[in-house]
Design a protein around this motif. Structure first.
Motif, PDB file in Angstrom:
ATOM      1  N   LEU A  38      18.533  23.297 -32.807  1.00  0.00           N
ATOM      2  CA  LEU A  38      17.335  22.741 -32.648  1.00  0.00           C
ATOM      3  C   LEU A  38      16.361  23.519 -31.903  1.00  0.00           C
ATOM      4  CD1 LEU A  38      18.089  19.031 -31.632  1.00  0.00           C
ATOM      5  CD2 LEU A  38      17.037  19.570 -33.385  1.00  0.00           C
ATOM      6  N   ARG A  39      15.047  23.961 -32.457  1.00  0.00           N
ATOM      7  CA  ARG A  39      14.031  24.698 -31.897  1.00  0.00           C
ATOM      8  C   ARG A  39      12.829  23.958 -31.559  1.00  0.00           C
ATOM      9  NH1 ARG A  39      13.993  29.732 -34.441  1.00  0.00           N
ATOM     10  NH2 ARG A  39      11.948  29.081 -35.420  1.00  0.00           N
ATOM     11  N   PRO A  40      12.710  23.492 -30.493  1.00  0.00           N
ATOM     12  CA  PRO A  40      11.476  22.822 -30.008  1.00  0.00           C
ATOM     13  C   PRO A  40      10.277  23.766 -29.789  1.00  0.00           C
ATOM     14  CG  PRO A  40      12.744  22.937 -28.372  1.00  0.00           C
ATOM     15  CD  PRO A  40      13.492  23.580 -29.293  1.00  0.00           C
ATOM     16  N   GLN A  41       9.137  23.229 -30.214  1.00  0.00           N
ATOM     17  CA  GLN A  41       7.882  24.234 -29.788  1.00  0.00           C
ATOM     18  C   GLN A  41       7.379  23.502 -28.458  1.00  0.00           C
ATOM     19  OE1 GLN A  41       6.524  26.505 -31.480  1.00  0.00           O
ATOM     20  NE2 GLN A  41       8.306  26.151 -33.059  1.00  0.00           N
ATOM     21  N   VAL A  42       7.559  22.487 -28.308  1.00  0.00           N
ATOM     22  CA  VAL A  42       7.231  21.856 -26.956  1.00  0.00           C
ATOM     23  C   VAL A  42       8.263  20.969 -26.362  1.00  0.00           C
ATOM     24  CG1 VAL A  42       5.489  20.389 -25.727  1.00  0.00           C
ATOM     25  CG2 VAL A  42       4.569  21.749 -27.584  1.00  0.00           C
ATOM     26  N   ILE A  43       8.519  21.095 -25.099  1.00  0.00           N
ATOM     27  CA  ILE A  43       9.445  20.119 -24.408  1.00  0.00           C
ATOM     28  C   ILE A  43       8.486  19.097 -23.790  1.00  0.00           C
ATOM     29  CG2 ILE A  43      11.061  19.738 -22.831  1.00  0.00           C
ATOM     30  CD1 ILE A  43      12.504  22.415 -23.227  1.00  0.00           C
ATOM     31  N   ARG A  44       8.296  17.816 -24.212  1.00  0.00           N
ATOM     32  CA  ARG A  44       7.595  16.841 -23.567  1.00  0.00           C
ATOM     33  C   ARG A  44       8.026  16.410 -22.298  1.00  0.00           C
ATOM     34  NH1 ARG A  44       2.512  17.803 -25.093  1.00  0.00           N
ATOM     35  NH2 ARG A  44       2.650  17.868 -27.408  1.00  0.00           N
ATOM     36  N   SER A  45       9.175  16.047 -22.214  1.00  0.00           N
ATOM     37  CA  SER A  45       9.873  15.490 -21.099  1.00  0.00           C
ATOM     38  C   SER A  45      11.018  15.676 -20.913  1.00  0.00           C
ATOM     39  CB  SER A  45       9.656  13.922 -21.363  1.00  0.00           C
ATOM     40  OG  SER A  45       9.916  13.217 -20.032  1.00  0.00           O
ATOM     41  N   PHE A  46      11.636  15.572 -19.525  1.00  0.00           N
ATOM     42  CA  PHE A  46      13.008  15.684 -19.268  1.00  0.00           C
ATOM     43  C   PHE A  46      13.378  14.839 -18.042  1.00  0.00           C
ATOM     44  CE2 PHE A  46      11.174  19.298 -17.335  1.00  0.00           C
ATOM     45  CZ  PHE A  46      11.935  19.400 -16.038  1.00  0.00           C
ATOM     46  N   ASP A  47      14.533  14.458 -17.814  1.00  0.00           N
ATOM     47  CA  ASP A  47      15.017  13.953 -16.666  1.00  0.00           C
ATOM     48  C   ASP A  47      16.113  14.221 -15.926  1.00  0.00           C
ATOM     49  OD1 ASP A  47      17.102  12.973 -18.058  1.00  0.00           O
ATOM     50  OD2 ASP A  47      16.448  10.789 -18.281  1.00  0.00           O
ATOM     51  N   GLN A  48      16.631  13.655 -14.869  1.00  0.00           N
ATOM     52  CA  GLN A  48      17.635  14.404 -14.109  1.00  0.00           C
ATOM     53  C   GLN A  48      19.125  14.022 -14.646  1.00  0.00           C
ATOM     54  OE1 GLN A  48      16.252  11.366 -13.722  1.00  0.00           O
ATOM     55  NE2 GLN A  48      17.455   9.852 -12.682  1.00  0.00           N
ATOM     56  N   PHE A  49      19.295  13.592 -15.991  1.00  0.00           N
ATOM     57  CA  PHE A  49      20.323  13.411 -16.535  1.00  0.00           C
ATOM     58  C   PHE A  49      20.466  14.684 -17.886  1.00  0.00           C
ATOM     59  CE2 PHE A  49      19.763   9.307 -14.927  1.00  0.00           C
ATOM     60  CZ  PHE A  49      20.855   9.085 -14.295  1.00  0.00           C
ATOM     61  N   SER A  50      19.581  15.233 -17.876  1.00  0.00           N
ATOM     62  CA  SER A  50      19.055  16.342 -18.794  1.00  0.00           C
ATOM     63  C   SER A  50      18.631  15.535 -20.314  1.00  0.00           C
ATOM     64  CB  SER A  50      20.277  17.240 -19.229  1.00  0.00           C
ATOM     65  OG  SER A  50      20.544  17.888 -17.780  1.00  0.00           O
ATOM     66  N   ASN A  51      18.096  14.443 -20.379  1.00  0.00           N
ATOM     67  CA  ASN A  51      17.718  13.947 -21.364  1.00  0.00           C
ATOM     68  C   ASN A  51      16.358  14.574 -21.853  1.00  0.00           C
ATOM     69  OD1 ASN A  51      19.936  11.889 -21.829  1.00  0.00           O
ATOM     70  ND2 ASN A  51      18.908  10.554 -20.353  1.00  0.00           N
ATOM     71  N   MET A  52      16.165  14.665 -23.110  1.00  0.00           N
ATOM     72  CA  MET A  52      14.788  15.540 -23.278  1.00  0.00           C
ATOM     73  C   MET A  52      13.978  14.876 -24.434  1.00  0.00           C
ATOM     74  SD  MET A  52      15.839  19.594 -22.862  1.00  0.00           S
ATOM     75  CE  MET A  52      16.738  19.566 -24.472  1.00  0.00           C
ATOM     76  N   VAL A  53      12.864  14.944 -24.290  1.00  0.00           N
ATOM     77  CA  VAL A  53      12.277  14.667 -25.544  1.00  0.00           C
ATOM     78  C   VAL A  53      11.253  15.910 -26.288  1.00  0.00           C
ATOM     79  CG1 VAL A  53      10.106  13.284 -26.454  1.00  0.00           C
ATOM     80  CG2 VAL A  53      11.701  12.494 -24.682  1.00  0.00           C
ATOM     81  N   LEU A  54      11.433  16.248 -27.433  1.00  0.00           N
ATOM     82  CA  LEU A  54      11.095  17.421 -27.944  1.00  0.00           C
ATOM     83  C   LEU A  54      10.107  16.914 -29.109  1.00  0.00           C
ATOM     84  CD1 LEU A  54      14.594  19.286 -28.689  1.00  0.00           C
ATOM     85  CD2 LEU A  54      13.183  19.219 -26.704  1.00  0.00           C
ATOM     86  N   ASP A  55       9.029  17.949 -28.965  1.00  0.00           N
ATOM     87  CA  ASP A  55       7.940  17.662 -29.832  1.00  0.00           C
ATOM     88  C   ASP A  55       7.740  18.891 -30.781  1.00  0.00           C
ATOM     89  OD1 ASP A  55       5.894  16.482 -31.035  1.00  0.00           O
ATOM     90  OD2 ASP A  55       4.290  16.842 -29.498  1.00  0.00           O
ATOM     91  N   GLU A  56       7.645  18.666 -32.068  1.00  0.00           N
ATOM     92  CA  GLU A  56       7.391  19.560 -33.270  1.00  0.00           C
ATOM     93  C   GLU A  56       8.548  20.488 -33.274  1.00  0.00           C
ATOM     94  OE1 GLU A  56       3.842  22.381 -32.423  1.00  0.00           O
ATOM     95  OE2 GLU A  56       2.775  20.406 -31.683  1.00  0.00           O
ATOM     96  N   ALA A  57       9.886  19.684 -33.158  1.00  0.00           N
ATOM     97  CA  ALA A  57      11.207  20.335 -33.276  1.00  0.00           C
ATOM     98  C   ALA A  57      11.386  20.600 -34.731  1.00  0.00           C
ATOM     99  CB  ALA A  57      12.127  19.315 -32.668  1.00  0.00           C
TER     100      ALA A  57
END
Length: 67
Positions: A4-23
């Motif tokens: 997975l190649r994200p252009q932007v990491i929008r958000s992440f939390d203490q459990f390493s969950n991430m929201v990727l944008d333009e992936a």
């Protein structure tokens, strides 16, 4: 293997969950003669659960892949 190649990491939390944008998803195919092909598939916004992340790191701007 799928990258997975994200252009932007929008958000992440203490459990390493991430929201990727333009992936984009990069699928790498190896032919029987040793030739490597790849294809990039745009995914848009993508949510990744922290327990499914194996490795996270920065790569060189040229992707480190030989063409």
């Amino acid at each position: 293997m799928v990258y997975l190649r994200p252009q932007v990491i929008r958000s992440f939390d203490q459990f390493s969950n991430m929201v990727l944008d333009e992936a984009t998803e990069r699928k790498v195919h190896r032919h029987t003669d040793g030739t490597v092909y790849y294809s990039d598939i745009p995914m848009g916004v993508y949510v990744v659960r922290g327990d499914s992340i194996v490795l996270l790191g920065q790569v060189a701007p040229d992707d480190g892949m030989k063409k």
